[in-house]
Design a protein around this motif. Structure first.
Motif, short mmCIF file in Angstrom:
data_model
loop_
_atom_site.label_atom_id
_atom_site.label_comp_id
_atom_site.label_asym_id
_atom_site.label_seq_id
_atom_site.Cartn_x
_atom_site.Cartn_y
_atom_site.Cartn_z
N GLU A 84 0.93 -1.33 -0.19
CA GLU A 84 -0.08 0.09 0.17
C GLU A 84 0.84 1.38 0.17
N GLY A 85 2.10 1.35 0.64
CA GLY A 85 2.77 2.42 0.88
C GLY A 85 3.62 2.40 -0.41
N VAL A 86 3.88 1.59 -1.11
CA VAL A 86 4.45 1.49 -2.65
C VAL A 86 3.81 2.35 -3.41
N MET A 87 2.40 1.85 -3.53
CA MET A 87 1.40 2.26 -4.61
C MET A 87 1.17 3.66 -4.27
N ALA A 88 0.93 4.08 -3.02
CA ALA A 88 0.73 5.66 -2.82
C ALA A 88 1.62 6.36 -3.09
N ARG A 89 3.13 5.99 -2.93
CA ARG A 89 4.13 6.68 -3.31
C ARG A 89 4.05 6.68 -4.93
N MET A 90 3.88 5.61 -5.42
CA MET A 90 3.81 5.75 -7.01
C MET A 90 2.81 6.71 -7.51
N SER A 91 1.61 6.38 -6.94
CA SER A 91 0.47 7.52 -7.36
C SER A 91 0.87 8.93 -7.24
N ARG A 92 1.52 9.24 -6.12
CA ARG A 92 2.16 10.58 -5.87
C ARG A 92 3.14 11.10 -6.81
N ARG A 127 5.26 25.31 -4.47
CA ARG A 127 5.82 26.08 -3.51
C ARG A 127 4.64 26.32 -2.54
N CYS A 128 4.19 25.15 -1.96
CA CYS A 128 3.47 25.06 -0.85
C CYS A 128 4.03 23.66 -0.16
N ALA A 129 3.55 23.83 1.20
CA ALA A 129 3.70 22.56 2.02
C ALA A 129 2.83 21.28 1.80
N CYS A 130 1.74 21.73 1.06
CA CYS A 130 0.71 20.76 0.69
C CYS A 130 1.49 19.89 -0.43
N HIS A 131 2.05 20.30 -1.17
CA HIS A 131 2.47 19.68 -2.55
C HIS A 131 1.19 19.20 -3.28
N ASP A 132 1.28 17.66 -3.54
CA ASP A 132 -0.09 17.11 -4.30
C ASP A 132 -1.04 16.84 -3.54
N ASN A 133 -0.88 17.19 -2.24
CA ASN A 133 -2.30 17.13 -1.60
C ASN A 133 -2.78 18.62 -1.27
N CYS A 134 -2.65 19.61 -2.17
CA CYS A 134 -2.92 20.86 -2.21
C CYS A 134 -4.54 20.77 -2.52
N ARG A 135 -5.22 21.56 -1.85
CA ARG A 135 -6.59 21.45 -2.23
C ARG A 135 -7.17 22.91 -2.73
N CYS A 136 -5.95 23.73 -3.10
CA CYS A 136 -6.53 25.01 -3.31
C CYS A 136 -7.05 24.98 -5.09
N TYR A 137 -7.73 26.05 -5.35
CA TYR A 137 -7.83 26.22 -6.69
C TYR A 137 -7.70 27.66 -7.11
N VAL A 138 -7.91 27.95 -8.38
CA VAL A 138 -7.49 29.40 -8.92
C VAL A 138 -8.68 29.77 -9.77
N ASP A 139 -8.94 31.15 -9.39
CA ASP A 139 -9.91 31.73 -10.17
C ASP A 139 -9.10 32.68 -11.22
#
Length: 88
Positions: A6-14, A74-86
């Protein structure tokens, strides 16, 4: 510590999601520019999972396109960032 499947798959998906997400964000920025938009803003979710970098970007409000990084960069969230742009 031995790696779990599961850890390997999670890292690969990131590793796969991060460049795809960045490419999509840059494409959206290019499309907005092509459509005549000149301003952008990052919108953060404003909950306990939001990092300080994202809060700072969101607090800047509307700025010219290209001054703010796309979500996940350039944020600590990296690929877990939930922001969006308008765009405007």
């Amino acid at each position: 510590i031995p790696a779990s499947w599961e850890g390997v798959m999670a890292r690969m998906s990131r590793y796969l999601v991060t460049p795809i997400y960045g490419f999509d964000a840059l494409g959206a920025m290019a499309l907005a520019t092509q459509q005549g938009y000149t301003m952008m803003r990052r919108v953060a979710r404003q909950d306990k999972k939001t990092c300080q970098d994202c809060i700072g970007y969101a607090s800047q409000g509307w700025v010219p396109i290209g001054l703010l990084p796309p979500p996940g960069q350039r944020c600590a969230c990296h690929d877990n960032c939930r922001c969006y742009v308008d765009y405007m």
